[in-house]
Each structure stands twice: as C-alpha cells, then as structure tokens.
Design a protein around this motif. Structure first.
Motif, PDB file in Angstrom:
ATOM      1  N   ASP A   1     -43.781  67.495  30.584  1.00 35.53           N
ATOM      2  CA  ASP A   1     -43.281  68.476  31.545  1.00 35.53           C
ATOM      3  C   ASP A   1     -44.198  68.710  32.737  1.00 35.53           C
ATOM      4  O   ASP A   1     -43.859  69.485  33.627  1.00 35.53           O
ATOM      5  N   SER A   2     -45.381  68.076  32.774  1.00 33.32           N
ATOM      6  CA  SER A   2     -46.332  68.395  33.843  1.00 33.32           C
ATOM      7  C   SER A   2     -47.073  67.163  34.347  1.00 33.32           C
ATOM      8  O   SER A   2     -47.311  66.221  33.600  1.00 33.32           O
ATOM      9  N   VAL A   3     -47.428  67.210  35.642  1.00 34.15           N
ATOM     10  CA  VAL A   3     -48.084  66.081  36.300  1.00 34.15           C
ATOM     11  C   VAL A   3     -49.138  66.558  37.290  1.00 34.15           C
ATOM     12  O   VAL A   3     -49.152  67.724  37.685  1.00 34.15           O
ATOM     13  N   ILE A   4     -49.972  65.618  37.701  1.00 32.98           N
ATOM     14  CA  ILE A   4     -50.919  65.807  38.787  1.00 32.98           C
ATOM     15  C   ILE A   4     -50.482  64.880  39.916  1.00 32.98           C
ATOM     16  O   ILE A   4     -50.175  63.708  39.672  1.00 32.98           O
ATOM     17  N   ILE A   5     -50.441  65.410  41.151  1.00 34.95           N
ATOM     18  CA  ILE A   5     -50.205  64.547  42.296  1.00 34.95           C
ATOM     19  C   ILE A   5     -51.512  64.438  43.088  1.00 34.95           C
ATOM     20  O   ILE A   5     -52.384  65.303  42.974  1.00 34.95           O
ATOM     21  N   ASN A   6     -51.634  63.399  43.877  1.00 38.34           N
ATOM     22  CA  ASN A   6     -52.887  63.114  44.570  1.00 38.34           C
ATOM     23  C   ASN A   6     -52.998  63.792  45.940  1.00 38.34           C
ATOM     24  O   ASN A   6     -53.727  63.321  46.808  1.00 38.34           O
TER      25      ASN A   6
ATOM     26  N   GLU B   1     -42.411  71.291  40.737  1.00 41.05           N
ATOM     27  CA  GLU B   1     -42.829  72.530  41.391  1.00 41.05           C
ATOM     28  C   GLU B   1     -44.333  72.679  41.199  1.00 41.05           C
ATOM     29  O   GLU B   1     -44.828  72.655  40.075  1.00 41.05           O
ATOM     30  N   ILE B   2     -45.059  72.827  42.305  1.00 40.33           N
ATOM     31  CA  ILE B   2     -46.515  72.929  42.264  1.00 40.33           C
ATOM     32  C   ILE B   2     -46.916  74.329  41.792  1.00 40.33           C
ATOM     33  O   ILE B   2     -46.463  75.329  42.337  1.00 40.33           O
ATOM     34  N   THR B   3     -47.777  74.369  40.764  1.00 38.68           N
ATOM     35  CA  THR B   3     -48.211  75.653  40.203  1.00 38.68           C
ATOM     36  C   THR B   3     -49.700  75.912  40.389  1.00 38.68           C
ATOM     37  O   THR B   3     -50.135  77.058  40.334  1.00 38.68           O
ATOM     38  N   GLN B   4     -50.493  74.864  40.600  1.00 40.93           N
ATOM     39  CA  GLN B   4     -51.934  75.013  40.832  1.00 40.93           C
ATOM     40  C   GLN B   4     -52.363  73.989  41.870  1.00 40.93           C
ATOM     41  O   GLN B   4     -51.999  72.825  41.774  1.00 40.93           O
ATOM     42  N   VAL B   5     -53.137  74.456  42.851  1.00 34.89           N
ATOM     43  CA  VAL B   5     -53.579  73.575  43.927  1.00 34.89           C
ATOM     44  C   VAL B   5     -55.101  73.528  43.955  1.00 34.89           C
ATOM     45  O   VAL B   5     -55.766  74.570  43.903  1.00 34.89           O
ATOM     46  N   TYR B   6     -55.619  72.328  44.044  1.00 40.82           N
ATOM     47  CA  TYR B   6     -57.053  72.088  44.174  1.00 40.82           C
ATOM     48  C   TYR B   6     -57.279  71.403  45.519  1.00 40.82           C
ATOM     49  O   TYR B   6     -56.325  71.113  46.243  1.00 40.82           O
ATOM     50  N   LYS B   7     -58.513  71.121  45.851  1.00 37.57           N
ATOM     51  CA  LYS B   7     -58.808  70.564  47.169  1.00 37.57           C
ATOM     52  C   LYS B   7     -58.057  69.254  47.430  1.00 37.57           C
ATOM     53  O   LYS B   7     -57.434  69.082  48.469  1.00 37.57           O
ATOM     54  N   LYS B   8     -58.107  68.328  46.468  1.00 39.94           N
ATOM     55  CA  LYS B   8     -57.525  67.007  46.703  1.00 39.94           C
ATOM     56  C   LYS B   8     -56.458  66.610  45.691  1.00 39.94           C
ATOM     57  O   LYS B   8     -56.055  65.448  45.638  1.00 39.94           O
ATOM     58  N   MET B   9     -55.993  67.552  44.881  1.00 35.06           N
ATOM     59  CA  MET B   9     -54.926  67.257  43.923  1.00 35.06           C
ATOM     60  C   MET B   9     -54.175  68.537  43.613  1.00 35.06           C
ATOM     61  O   MET B   9     -54.652  69.640  43.890  1.00 35.06           O
ATOM     62  N   SER B  10     -52.996  68.374  43.027  1.00 37.25           N
ATOM     63  CA  SER B  10     -52.190  69.530  42.640  1.00 37.25           C
ATOM     64  C   SER B  10     -51.539  69.277  41.290  1.00 37.25           C
ATOM     65  O   SER B  10     -51.218  68.138  40.942  1.00 37.25           O
ATOM     66  N   TYR B  11     -51.359  70.368  40.551  1.00 35.40           N
ATOM     67  CA  TYR B  11     -50.739  70.337  39.229  1.00 35.40           C
ATOM     68  C   TYR B  11     -49.353  70.938  39.375  1.00 35.40           C
ATOM     69  O   TYR B  11     -49.168  71.942  40.070  1.00 35.40           O
ATOM     70  N   GLY B  12     -48.378  70.334  38.731  1.00 36.33           N
ATOM     71  CA  GLY B  12     -47.029  70.875  38.815  1.00 36.33           C
ATOM     72  C   GLY B  12     -46.233  70.599  37.566  1.00 36.33           C
ATOM     73  O   GLY B  12     -46.622  69.800  36.705  1.00 36.33           O
ATOM     74  N   ASN B  13     -45.100  71.286  37.473  1.00 39.03           N
ATOM     75  CA  ASN B  13     -44.175  71.146  36.352  1.00 39.03           C
ATOM     76  C   ASN B  13     -42.855  70.570  36.842  1.00 39.03           C
ATOM     77  O   ASN B  13     -42.396  70.888  37.945  1.00 39.03           O
ATOM     78  N   PHE B  14     -42.234  69.754  36.005  1.00 41.13           N
ATOM     79  CA  PHE B  14     -40.923  69.214  36.351  1.00 41.13           C
ATOM     80  C   PHE B  14     -39.897  70.338  36.353  1.00 41.13           C
ATOM     81  O   PHE B  14     -39.804  71.112  35.404  1.00 41.13           O
ATOM     82  N   LYS B  15     -39.139  70.419  37.441  1.00 42.71           N
ATOM     83  CA  LYS B  15     -38.006  71.342  37.528  1.00 42.71           C
ATOM     84  C   LYS B  15     -36.744  70.626  37.062  1.00 42.71           C
ATOM     85  O   LYS B  15     -35.885  71.211  36.449  1.00 42.71           O
ATOM     86  N   GLN B  16     -36.649  69.357  37.432  1.00 44.12           N
ATOM     87  CA  GLN B  16     -35.511  68.526  37.061  1.00 44.12           C
ATOM     88  C   GLN B  16     -36.023  67.121  36.807  1.00 44.12           C
ATOM     89  O   GLN B  16     -37.011  66.701  37.391  1.00 44.12           O
ATOM     90  N   HIS B  17     -35.331  66.418  35.946  1.00 47.76           N
ATOM     91  CA  HIS B  17     -35.656  65.026  35.687  1.00 47.76           C
ATOM     92  C   HIS B  17     -34.328  64.317  35.472  1.00 47.76           C
ATOM     93  O   HIS B  17     -33.589  64.658  34.562  1.00 47.76           O
ATOM     94  N   PHE B  18     -34.019  63.377  36.335  1.00 43.23           N
ATOM     95  CA  PHE B  18     -32.742  62.687  36.262  1.00 43.23           C
ATOM     96  C   PHE B  18     -32.871  61.470  35.362  1.00 43.23           C
ATOM     97  O   PHE B  18     -33.874  60.779  35.382  1.00 43.23           O
ATOM     98  N   VAL B  19     -31.843  61.229  34.577  1.00 42.89           N
ATOM     99  CA  VAL B  19     -31.861  60.125  33.620  1.00 42.89           C
ATOM    100  C   VAL B  19     -30.653  59.243  33.869  1.00 42.89           C
ATOM    101  O   VAL B  19     -29.533  59.732  34.016  1.00 42.89           O
ATOM    102  N   PHE B  20     -30.862  57.949  33.919  1.00 41.32           N
ATOM    103  CA  PHE B  20     -29.779  56.983  34.077  1.00 41.32           C
ATOM    104  C   PHE B  20     -29.082  56.829  32.734  1.00 41.32           C
ATOM    105  O   PHE B  20     -29.718  56.533  31.733  1.00 41.32           O
ATOM    106  N   ASN B  21     -27.781  57.070  32.704  1.00 42.69           N
ATOM    107  CA  ASN B  21     -27.031  56.984  31.460  1.00 42.69           C
ATOM    108  C   ASN B  21     -25.715  56.262  31.712  1.00 42.69           C
ATOM    109  O   ASN B  21     -24.714  56.885  32.037  1.00 42.69           O
ATOM    110  N   PRO B  22     -25.700  54.943  31.562  1.00 42.10           N
ATOM    111  CA  PRO B  22     -24.488  54.190  31.880  1.00 42.10           C
ATOM    112  C   PRO B  22     -23.320  54.479  30.940  1.00 42.10           C
ATOM    113  O   PRO B  22     -22.186  54.206  31.270  1.00 42.10           O
ATOM    114  N   GLY B  23     -23.566  55.075  29.783  1.00 39.98           N
ATOM    115  CA  GLY B  23     -22.485  55.346  28.839  1.00 39.98           C
ATOM    116  C   GLY B  23     -21.840  56.703  29.026  1.00 39.98           C
ATOM    117  O   GLY B  23     -21.040  57.134  28.209  1.00 39.98           O
ATOM    118  N   SER B  24     -22.150  57.400  30.116  1.00 44.86           N
ATOM    119  CA  SER B  24     -21.659  58.764  30.293  1.00 44.86           C
ATOM    120  C   SER B  24     -20.260  58.829  30.889  1.00 44.86           C
ATOM    121  O   SER B  24     -19.779  59.899  31.199  1.00 44.86           O
TER     122      SER B  24
END
Length: 129
Positions: A15-20, A63-86
């Motif tokens: 649910d969470s990532v760091i961006i550069n 959505e960014i929840t914590q900001v540092y000088k050269k990186m940021s921490y955030g949580n996924f608000k949405q995540h799209f999934v490819f589902n050909p059987g839908s």
C-alpha cells in the motif's frame, strides 16, 4: 506551471511507496501522483519515418503523506488491475502474435522505476470529468 515528474524508488508495502522527488522538487504533503504506464512512440508500418504519438495509461494513484528533501512517501489511493475476464476487454477470441502485444497483463503491475507524474484537478476539468 510544469508538473512534477519522477519515478518509484521503492515499494515499501503493498500500500505504500517512495518516489524520488521531494521538497527540493516542489513536492508537498497531500499531492497526488499518477503511476504511469507509458508506451513510447509507435512506428507507422507504412512509413517508418512517421512516428505516431505514444500512449499513456494510469496504473494507480499515490497520495503523498510525508515529504523529505529528495524523496517522498505515499500511499496508494487507487490501483488499477488488468482483468480480461471481466466481460470487458477480451483477447481470447482473437488470434494475435503474442510478441506484438504492447500491453501485457504484467504491464499493469506497479514496480520500481515506474514513472510518476503529478496529478492536478485541472486535468479532470479539461477531460470532462
């Protein structure tokens, strides 16, 4: 104003990532970033000198929840999934060269190095949404 563009530097949890990009780049808490799936320019088979515009899809939103000088921490608000059987897109009745398919199921998996781009409310207004 130019949008902030960067990449996913690390996936911390499902649910969470760091961006550069961080405070030095103009990132602030509460900003939303799209995780992009980009297909580069496409070569016209009738005229190889004609490069067709590439395609862009949104794989998820952060959505960014914590900001540092050269990186940021955030949580996924949405995540799209490819589902050909839908009941939507289905390739099962069409025969295609598997090596020619640009978007495969694993293309939609979010991974380190994926490009991110600042999302703005103006985009929704411009796109009729």
């Amino acid at each position: 104003m130019d949008k902030i563009k960067g990449k996913i530097a690390a996936i911390i949890t499902k649910d969470s990532v760091i961006i550069n990009k961080g405070q030095a780049d103009g990132v602030a808490e509460g900003m939303i970033f799209d995780v992009r799936l980009e297909i580069p320019e496409i070569i016209d088979p009738d005229d190889p000198s004609n490069q067709l515009k590439g395609l862009f899809y949104t794989k998820g939103k952060i959505e960014i929840t914590q900001v540092y000088k050269k990186m940021s921490y955030g949580n996924f608000k949405q995540h799209f999934v490819f589902n050909p059987g839908s009941g939507g897109l289905s390739l099962s009745s069409t025969r295609v060269d598997e090596n020619s398919i640009l978007l495969k199921e694993d293309s939609w998996v979010i991974k380190n190095g994926d490009p991110v781009e600042q999302y703005t409310e103006q985009e929704t207004k411009n796109n009729g949404g």
